[in-house]
Design a protein around this motif. Structure first.
Motif, PDB file in Angstrom:
ATOM      1  N   ARG A  70      35.578 -29.975  24.033  1.00  0.00           N
ATOM      2  CA  ARG A  70      36.596 -30.570  24.834  1.00  0.00           C
ATOM      3  C   ARG A  70      38.118 -30.741  24.525  1.00  0.00           C
ATOM      4  O   ARG A  70      38.666 -31.544  25.004  1.00  0.00           O
ATOM      5  CB  ARG A  70      35.871 -31.800  25.721  1.00  0.00           C
ATOM      6  N   GLY A  71      38.290 -30.323  23.318  1.00  0.00           N
ATOM      7  CA  GLY A  71      39.399 -30.493  22.540  1.00  0.00           C
ATOM      8  C   GLY A  71      40.715 -30.231  23.688  1.00  0.00           C
ATOM      9  O   GLY A  71      41.746 -30.640  23.294  1.00  0.00           O
ATOM     10  N   ASP A  72      40.579 -28.883  24.071  1.00  0.00           N
ATOM     11  CA  ASP A  72      41.767 -28.552  24.822  1.00  0.00           C
ATOM     12  C   ASP A  72      42.116 -29.708  25.757  1.00  0.00           C
ATOM     13  O   ASP A  72      43.359 -29.970  26.045  1.00  0.00           O
ATOM     14  CB  ASP A  72      41.463 -27.137  25.570  1.00  0.00           C
ATOM     15  N   TRP A  73      41.224 -30.253  26.452  1.00  0.00           N
ATOM     16  CA  TRP A  73      41.437 -30.942  27.659  1.00  0.00           C
ATOM     17  C   TRP A  73      42.020 -32.497  26.893  1.00  0.00           C
ATOM     18  O   TRP A  73      42.774 -33.245  27.369  1.00  0.00           O
ATOM     19  CB  TRP A  73      40.118 -31.486  28.200  1.00  0.00           C
ATOM     20  N   ILE A  74      41.258 -32.837  25.941  1.00  0.00           N
ATOM     21  CA  ILE A  74      42.093 -33.998  25.184  1.00  0.00           C
ATOM     22  C   ILE A  74      43.432 -33.959  24.635  1.00  0.00           C
ATOM     23  O   ILE A  74      44.155 -34.903  24.990  1.00  0.00           O
ATOM     24  CB  ILE A  74      40.939 -34.515  23.982  1.00  0.00           C
ATOM     25  N   VAL A  75      43.657 -32.708  24.072  1.00  0.00           N
ATOM     26  CA  VAL A  75      45.124 -32.599  23.739  1.00  0.00           C
ATOM     27  C   VAL A  75      46.052 -32.675  24.796  1.00  0.00           C
ATOM     28  O   VAL A  75      47.072 -33.135  24.796  1.00  0.00           O
ATOM     29  CB  VAL A  75      45.232 -31.207  22.934  1.00  0.00           C
ATOM     30  N   GLY A  76      45.683 -31.834  25.822  1.00  0.00           N
ATOM     31  CA  GLY A  76      46.384 -32.038  27.074  1.00  0.00           C
ATOM     32  C   GLY A  76      46.539 -33.392  27.837  1.00  0.00           C
ATOM     33  O   GLY A  76      47.832 -33.885  28.165  1.00  0.00           O
ATOM     34  N   ARG A  77      45.673 -34.035  27.581  1.00  0.00           N
ATOM     35  CA  ARG A  77      45.725 -35.355  28.427  1.00  0.00           C
ATOM     36  C   ARG A  77      46.575 -36.440  27.336  1.00  0.00           C
ATOM     37  O   ARG A  77      47.263 -37.072  27.905  1.00  0.00           O
ATOM     38  CB  ARG A  77      44.190 -36.015  28.687  1.00  0.00           C
ATOM     39  N   PHE A  96      50.013 -22.278  20.740  1.00  0.00           N
ATOM     40  CA  PHE A  96      50.932 -21.361  21.439  1.00  0.00           C
ATOM     41  C   PHE A  96      50.151 -20.568  22.616  1.00  0.00           C
ATOM     42  O   PHE A  96      49.048 -20.900  22.607  1.00  0.00           O
ATOM     43  CB  PHE A  96      51.629 -20.736  20.307  1.00  0.00           C
ATOM     44  N   GLU A  97      50.887 -19.928  23.145  1.00  0.00           N
ATOM     45  CA  GLU A  97      50.532 -19.241  24.167  1.00  0.00           C
ATOM     46  C   GLU A  97      49.315 -18.439  24.112  1.00  0.00           C
ATOM     47  O   GLU A  97      48.289 -18.512  24.842  1.00  0.00           O
ATOM     48  CB  GLU A  97      51.786 -18.513  25.056  1.00  0.00           C
ATOM     49  N   ARG A  98      49.365 -17.621  23.160  1.00  0.00           N
ATOM     50  CA  ARG A  98      48.350 -16.605  22.915  1.00  0.00           C
ATOM     51  C   ARG A  98      48.407 -16.107  21.450  1.00  0.00           C
ATOM     52  O   ARG A  98      49.349 -16.447  20.506  1.00  0.00           O
ATOM     53  CB  ARG A  98      48.443 -15.424  23.664  1.00  0.00           C
ATOM     54  N   GLY A  99      46.912 -15.904  21.099  1.00  0.00           N
ATOM     55  CA  GLY A  99      47.007 -15.141  19.573  1.00  0.00           C
ATOM     56  C   GLY A  99      46.404 -13.827  19.671  1.00  0.00           C
ATOM     57  O   GLY A  99      45.623 -13.435  20.598  1.00  0.00           O
ATOM     58  N   ILE A 100      46.884 -12.717  19.006  1.00  0.00           N
ATOM     59  CA  ILE A 100      46.373 -11.457  18.806  1.00  0.00           C
ATOM     60  C   ILE A 100      45.809 -11.261  17.359  1.00  0.00           C
ATOM     61  O   ILE A 100      46.628 -11.362  16.536  1.00  0.00           O
ATOM     62  CB  ILE A 100      47.501 -10.465  19.146  1.00  0.00           C
ATOM     63  N   GLU A 101      44.723 -11.054  17.106  1.00  0.00           N
ATOM     64  CA  GLU A 101      44.051 -10.722  15.876  1.00  0.00           C
ATOM     65  C   GLU A 101      43.239  -9.349  16.106  1.00  0.00           C
ATOM     66  O   GLU A 101      42.345  -9.555  16.827  1.00  0.00           O
ATOM     67  CB  GLU A 101      43.394 -11.831  15.463  1.00  0.00           C
ATOM     68  N   HIS A 102      43.347  -8.498  15.263  1.00  0.00           N
ATOM     69  CA  HIS A 102      42.478  -7.161  15.128  1.00  0.00           C
ATOM     70  C   HIS A 102      42.616  -6.460  16.528  1.00  0.00           C
ATOM     71  O   HIS A 102      41.502  -5.999  17.219  1.00  0.00           O
ATOM     72  CB  HIS A 102      40.887  -7.422  14.821  1.00  0.00           C
ATOM     73  N   GLY A 108      45.559 -19.309  24.096  1.00  0.00           N
ATOM     74  CA  GLY A 108      45.591 -20.611  23.168  1.00  0.00           C
ATOM     75  C   GLY A 108      46.027 -21.693  24.354  1.00  0.00           C
ATOM     76  O   GLY A 108      45.677 -21.580  25.509  1.00  0.00           O
ATOM     77  N   LEU A 109      46.347 -22.721  23.905  1.00  0.00           N
ATOM     78  CA  LEU A 109      46.572 -23.982  24.663  1.00  0.00           C
ATOM     79  C   LEU A 109      47.883 -24.002  25.422  1.00  0.00           C
ATOM     80  O   LEU A 109      47.906 -24.792  26.441  1.00  0.00           O
ATOM     81  CB  LEU A 109      46.552 -25.136  23.479  1.00  0.00           C
ATOM     82  N   ASP A 110      48.805 -23.242  25.167  1.00  0.00           N
ATOM     83  CA  ASP A 110      50.014 -22.801  25.993  1.00  0.00           C
ATOM     84  C   ASP A 110      50.831 -24.100  25.857  1.00  0.00           C
ATOM     85  O   ASP A 110      51.578 -24.439  26.970  1.00  0.00           O
ATOM     86  CB  ASP A 110      49.573 -22.246  27.458  1.00  0.00           C
ATOM     87  N   GLY A 114      55.009 -18.319  23.294  1.00  0.00           N
ATOM     88  CA  GLY A 114      54.851 -17.612  21.952  1.00  0.00           C
ATOM     89  C   GLY A 114      53.533 -16.960  21.506  1.00  0.00           C
ATOM     90  O   GLY A 114      52.619 -17.226  22.134  1.00  0.00           O
ATOM     91  N   THR A 115      53.471 -16.043  20.575  1.00  0.00           N
ATOM     92  CA  THR A 115      52.361 -15.222  20.402  1.00  0.00           C
ATOM     93  C   THR A 115      52.100 -15.351  18.892  1.00  0.00           C
ATOM     94  O   THR A 115      53.215 -15.066  18.300  1.00  0.00           O
ATOM     95  CB  THR A 115      52.506 -13.836  20.810  1.00  0.00           C
ATOM     96  N   VAL A 116      50.925 -15.702  18.284  1.00  0.00           N
ATOM     97  CA  VAL A 116      50.635 -15.423  16.986  1.00  0.00           C
ATOM     98  C   VAL A 116      50.197 -14.032  16.556  1.00  0.00           C
ATOM     99  O   VAL A 116      49.290 -13.650  17.243  1.00  0.00           O
ATOM    100  CB  VAL A 116      49.450 -16.526  16.788  1.00  0.00           C
ATOM    101  N   GLY A 117      50.828 -13.387  15.575  1.00  0.00           N
ATOM    102  CA  GLY A 117      50.501 -12.125  15.433  1.00  0.00           C
ATOM    103  C   GLY A 117      50.507 -12.058  13.906  1.00  0.00           C
ATOM    104  O   GLY A 117      50.657 -13.083  13.081  1.00  0.00           O
ATOM    105  N   PRO A 118      50.157 -10.640  13.462  1.00  0.00           N
ATOM    106  CA  PRO A 118      50.054 -10.318  11.987  1.00  0.00           C
ATOM    107  C   PRO A 118      51.170 -10.628  11.055  1.00  0.00           C
ATOM    108  O   PRO A 118      52.307 -10.488  11.601  1.00  0.00           O
ATOM    109  CB  PRO A 118      49.445  -9.292  11.785  1.00  0.00           C
ATOM    110  N   LEU A 119      50.799 -11.288  10.056  1.00  0.00           N
ATOM    111  CA  LEU A 119      52.204 -11.479   9.124  1.00  0.00           C
ATOM    112  C   LEU A 119      52.572 -10.339   8.405  1.00  0.00           C
ATOM    113  O   LEU A 119      51.393  -9.697   7.739  1.00  0.00           O
ATOM    114  CB  LEU A 119      51.894 -12.760   8.346  1.00  0.00           C
TER     115      LEU A 119
END
Length: 218
Positions: A70-77, A96-102, A108-110, A114-119
């Protein structure tokens, strides 16, 4: 780097949802004078002066663990009430909004677009010490020299910052950048929500000063 003993210690919860160096974070926060508890208890996390969300591993796994706790709810509240939250490493990425891996996209929590992508760099992961470029009005990096170095361990990052604030009464987010092969977001200060891609708890005196700065705002 310790806070003055003349003031009551701030209560900080390191949120234990199964993904993160919670003991290292606990020791670093205690070193700079915080009253620290490692827990996933809902009430403790909601009522603490500050909530620290660590993160290690895959974006998708961290999000699953966070939601199950329930961390998503806790962070938001907390943020809706202006209560401070700080994310570290993948704990920053999931804000951030989303992550793309493989090739797998995970919501994400939005809290930020922004998007987390490969470095994209000659050597990945980016593991070791690096400098950052912080805004001149940064509170997070106050008291730190421009050549201060922080410890990074990551293969993914946010490469663009698109959130704009047009209301002159609202302070625009302050974004800090670093470069490893390409520029990426290294830290963000946005009202009650702060985050770092690097590990302040592993960054020696510079990391201690940064944590001291955060606790000083609680």
């Amino acid at each position: 780097m310790e806070l003055s003993t003349g003031t009551a210690a701030k209560k900080v919860v390191v949120f234990d949802y199964g993904f993160g160096n919670v003991r290292s974070a606990e020791r670093a926060l205690a070193h700079v004078g915080a009253d620290v508890e490692i827990t996933r208890d809902f009430d403790e996390a909601m009522n603490a002066d500050g909530l620290l969300v660590p993160g290690v591993g895959a974006f998708s796994a961290c999000m699953q663990g966070l939601r199950e706790a329930r961390g998503d709810w806790i962070v938001g509240r907390r943020l809706s009430g202006g209560r401070p939250v700080m994310g570290i490493c993948v704990g920053m990425q999931i804000l951030f909004e989303r992550g793309i891996e493989h090739g797998v996209e995970t919501e994400g929590l939005d809290e930020w677009p922004g998007t987390v992508g490969p470095l994209k760099a000659p050597i990945v992961p980016h593991m070791g010490w690096n400098t950052v470029k912080a805004p001149e009005d940064s509170d997070l990096f106050a008291g730190l020299d421009a050549d201060a170095r922080f410890y990074f361990v990551h293969s993914y990052a946010v490469h663009d910052w698109s959130l704009e604030v047009t209301n002159p009464r609202i302070r625009a987010p302050r974004v800090t950048w670093a470069t490893h092969g390409e520029p990426f977001v290294a830290a963000v200060e946005n009202g009650a929500l702060w985050a770092t891609q690097f590990h302040p708890e592993k960054s020696g005196d510079a990391g201690a000063q940064l944590l001291t700065n955060w606790i000083g705002t609680l």
